[in-house]
Design an enzyme around this catalytic site. Sequence first.
Site, mmCIF file in Angstrom:
data_model
loop_
_atom_site.group_PDB
_atom_site.id
_atom_site.type_symbol
_atom_site.label_atom_id
_atom_site.label_comp_id
_atom_site.label_asym_id
_atom_site.label_seq_id
_atom_site.Cartn_x
_atom_site.Cartn_y
_atom_site.Cartn_z
ATOM 1 N N ASP A 168 23.945 57.178 24.217
ATOM 2 C CA ASP A 168 23.659 56.726 23.080
ATOM 3 C C ASP A 168 25.215 57.255 22.036
ATOM 4 O O ASP A 168 25.722 56.904 21.735
ATOM 5 C CB ASP A 168 22.502 58.090 22.146
ATOM 6 C CG ASP A 168 23.536 57.767 20.389
ATOM 7 O OD1 ASP A 168 22.424 57.100 20.410
ATOM 8 O OD2 ASP A 168 23.270 59.386 20.145
ATOM 9 N N HIS B 83 21.507 61.035 26.183
ATOM 10 C CA HIS B 83 22.510 60.934 24.825
ATOM 11 C C HIS B 83 23.815 61.083 24.693
ATOM 12 O O HIS B 83 24.764 60.452 24.093
ATOM 13 C CB HIS B 83 22.481 63.574 24.607
ATOM 14 C CG HIS B 83 23.626 63.511 23.678
ATOM 15 N ND1 HIS B 83 23.672 63.268 22.362
ATOM 16 C CD2 HIS B 83 24.985 64.177 23.917
ATOM 17 C CE1 HIS B 83 24.584 63.581 21.970
ATOM 18 N NE2 HIS B 83 25.143 64.184 22.992
#
Length: 110
Positions: free
Chosen positions: A79, A76
């Site tokens: 990203d 995460h």
Amino acid sequence: MEGMEEISFRIIAAVGEAKSLIMSAIGLANEGKFDEAKEQLTAAKEKFVSAHNAHFEMIQKEAGGEKVELGLLLVHAEDQLMTTSLLHDMAGKMVEMYQKMYELHDEKGA
């Protein structure tokens, strides 16, 4: 909290602040406030550098032989880091575009 989780959270927090500044810059450019928009983009870049530094810390740890576990939190963070980098680049172009549009409007309206 320490290690990879801490670094991941530092990345996510810094990138979140950068993303807010970037969106603010786009809104300011839409209103014709180009100097303020550019200031917001500069501030966002500073936050992004902070996130990048935390990311580089992680790379250094792995290069130093420390095992880096790939977990959802790290994915995460990665990203968010990459999408915010792209958003920053696009926002810079959008500010330029708005500025040109305002200049053309002023030329035609004058």
